[in-house]
Scaffold this active site. Structure first.
Site, PDB file in Angstrom:
ATOM      1  N   HIS A 163       1.536   5.445  -1.643  1.00  0.00           N
ATOM      2  CA  HIS A 163       1.184   6.637  -2.430  1.00  0.00           C
ATOM      3  C   HIS A 163       2.452   7.230  -3.025  1.00  0.00           C
ATOM      4  CE1 HIS A 163      -2.955   6.759  -0.876  1.00  0.00           C
ATOM      5  NE2 HIS A 163      -2.402   6.258   0.220  1.00  0.00           N
ATOM      6  N   HIS A 189       0.865  -1.194   0.000  1.00  0.00           N
ATOM      7  CA  HIS A 189       0.000   0.000   0.000  1.00  0.00           C
ATOM      8  C   HIS A 189       0.899   1.240   0.000  1.00  0.00           C
ATOM      9  CE1 HIS A 189      -3.844   2.151   1.412  1.00  0.00           C
ATOM     10  NE2 HIS A 189      -2.932   3.099   1.193  1.00  0.00           N
ATOM     11  N   HIS A 206     -10.514   1.333   1.596  1.00  0.00           N
ATOM     12  CA  HIS A 206     -10.313   2.316   2.665  1.00  0.00           C
ATOM     13  C   HIS A 206     -11.538   2.193   3.568  1.00  0.00           C
ATOM     14  CE1 HIS A 206      -8.747   6.165   4.432  1.00  0.00           C
ATOM     15  NE2 HIS A 206      -9.966   6.090   4.950  1.00  0.00           N
ATOM     16  N   LYS A 220      -9.418  -0.056  -6.033  1.00  0.00           N
ATOM     17  CA  LYS A 220      -9.448   0.616  -4.733  1.00  0.00           C
ATOM     18  C   LYS A 220     -10.785   1.296  -4.477  1.00  0.00           C
ATOM     19  CE  LYS A 220      -7.844   2.263  -0.841  1.00  0.00           C
ATOM     20  NZ  LYS A 220      -6.716   3.117  -0.505  1.00  0.00           N
ATOM     21  N   ASP A 274       1.397   2.669   3.540  1.00  0.00           N
ATOM     22  CA  ASP A 274       0.549   3.850   3.355  1.00  0.00           C
ATOM     23  C   ASP A 274       1.386   5.123   3.432  1.00  0.00           C
ATOM     24  OD1 ASP A 274      -1.782   5.200   2.775  1.00  0.00           O
ATOM     25  OD2 ASP A 274      -2.525   5.213   4.832  1.00  0.00           O
ATOM     26  N   HIS A 300      -4.763  -0.629   5.741  1.00  0.00           N
ATOM     27  CA  HIS A 300      -4.320   0.103   6.943  1.00  0.00           C
ATOM     28  C   HIS A 300      -5.299  -0.034   8.115  1.00  0.00           C
ATOM     29  CE1 HIS A 300      -6.987   2.977   5.053  1.00  0.00           C
ATOM     30  NE2 HIS A 300      -6.092   3.394   4.185  1.00  0.00           N
TER      31      HIS A 300
HETATM   32  O1  DOR Z   1      -3.368   9.577   5.656  1.00  0.00           O
HETATM   33  C1  DOR Z   1      -3.722   9.292   4.531  1.00  0.00           C
HETATM   34  N1  DOR Z   1      -3.134   9.841   3.442  1.00  0.00           N
HETATM   35  N2  DOR Z   1      -4.714   8.421   4.376  1.00  0.00           N
HETATM   36  C2  DOR Z   1      -5.239   8.167   3.179  1.00  0.00           C
HETATM   37  O2  DOR Z   1      -6.162   7.388   3.124  1.00  0.00           O
HETATM   38  C3  DOR Z   1      -4.746   8.848   1.966  1.00  0.00           C
HETATM   39  C4  DOR Z   1      -3.388   9.321   2.140  1.00  0.00           C
HETATM   40  C5  DOR Z   1      -2.966  10.316   1.073  1.00  0.00           C
HETATM   41  O3  DOR Z   1      -3.151  10.034  -0.102  1.00  0.00           O
HETATM   42  O4  DOR Z   1      -2.422  11.357   1.432  1.00  0.00           O
HETATM   43 ZN    ZN Z   2      -3.407   5.051   1.546  1.00  0.00          ZN
END
Ligand code: DOR
Ligand code: ZN
Length: 345
Positions: A15, A13, A138, A101, A249, A176
């Site tokens: 970003h 997971h 999520h 997702k 995450d 998460h």
């Molecule tokens: O804390 C987070 N940041 N939770 C999420 O679900 C998305 C993520 C983000 O993309 O910044």
């Molecule tokens: Zn995430």
């Protein structure tokens, strides 16, 4: 123990953002992990297979030459109320989409194009079930009347439990997880339901958000929870149960957008991901369980081969940088300026 060697881990997971930001953060992950499941919450969101393929190409192009052959992005499609079942077939046929997702609309960063009513997605979820394409969730309700600390538990009751009943063969990753309720739900569910756990939810409880003042760099979604929940996560992660695996995450936001009257949710951990997990596992006296959690369980659940090469961590204290470069801005990594006991060689 002064050194541990484990099969190279994967991050289930992550970003990565896009453009200059992507170029800034990608090397951190590619140095440690063989593969990562890339979240599709860009602006605009990655809602079609064409966008997935284009995003994947941008990620590969952003890899520094030295890491070019060593890292594989595993792609996801962003589910909306209007994702047609035919897009699921295309996703499966593409060979590069590993999951779809589900962001409840408004739940988190760039989720406004997400799902407003899960019933709108039933035909698409059925196509996923039939084509063996996992749903990545999520798991928080967006109902403003629900207390922020209860959003995950209420999501299980209102959405996730009924979904697993309706689609018993759909493989689901509860992303998460942050509560003992989520851990219990995953354990009770069939082998089609698994969960990722972040390093920050293993290392911090909600006191960290208010330690001597408000701490924007400890704000993420789902928000940190009470100590009893952190303990349940630690037990799940270190217990050897194949339903639980590593998903950082790691979610970069610039310093300015975090240190703000309305700060963004997200904790950046990619700079020291495996070392942070090692710290959590060591605290729990379970370093011997790190490899299965970080390198085996996720690959097995996603029905992908385990990695063949390995990484080594040395017991060697080092100090996390105060800040990192982030496309002309600054990125504050988790535990900036603090020291960690393990360092990847
Ligand atoms: O804390 C987070 N940041 N939770 C999420 O679900 C998305 C993520 C983000 O993309 O910044
Ligand atoms: Zn995430």
């Amino acid at each position: 123990m002064s050194s541990i060697t484990i099969t190279r881990p994967d991050d289930w997971h992550l970003h990565l953002r896009d453009g200059e930001q992507l170029r800034a953060v990608l090397p951190h992950t590619a140095k440690q992990f063989a593969r990562a499941i890339i979240m599709p919450n860009l602006k605009p969101p990655v809602v079609t297979v064409d966008r997935v393929l284009a995003y994947r190409a941008r990620i590969l192009a952003a890899l520094p030459a030295s890491l070019q052959s060593g890292f594989e992005p595993l792609m996801t499609l962003y589910l909306t109320d209007n994702t047609p079942p035919s897009e699921i077939i295309r996703a499966k046929e593409s060979g590069v989409v590993q999951g779809v997702k589900l962001y409840p609309a408004g739940a988190t960063t760039h989720s406004d194009a997400g799902v407003t009513d899960i019933a709108q997605c039933y035909a698409t979820l059925e196509a996923m079930e039939q084509n063996n394409l996992p749903l990545l969730v999520h798991g928080e309700v967006t109902d403003p009347d629900v207390d922020v600390f209860d959003k995950e538990k209420v999501f299980i009751d209102r959405i996730l439990a009924p979904l697993t009943q309706r689609f018993p063969d759909l493989r689901i990753v509860f992303e998460h997880v942050t509560t003992r309720d989520a851990v219990a739900f995953v354990k009770e569910s069939s082998s089609h339901v698994a969960a990722t756990i972040t390093a920050h939810h293993l290392l911090l409880n909600r006191n960290a958000i208010f330690q001597g003042g408000i701490r924007p760099h400890h704000f993420c979604l789902p928000v940190l929870k009470r100590e009893i929940h952190r303990q349940a996560l630690l037990e799940a992660a270190t217990g050897g149960d194949p339903k639980f695996f590593l998903g950082t995450d790691s979610a970069p936001h610039s310093q300015a957008s975090k240190e703000n009257a309305c700060g963004c949710a997200g904790i950046f951990t990619a700079h020291a991901a495996i070392e942070l997990y090692a710290a959590a596992f060591e605290q729990a006296g379970a370093l011997d369980k790190l490899e299965a959690f970080a390198s085996f369980h996720g690959a097995d659940f996603y029905q992908l081969a385990r990695n063949k090469d390995s990484i080594t961590l040395n017991k060697e204290s080092w100090v996390i940088p105060e800040q990192l470069e982030f496309a002309g801005e600054k990125l504050i990594p988790l535990f900036a300026g603090e020291s960690l006991a393990w360092k990847m060689v």
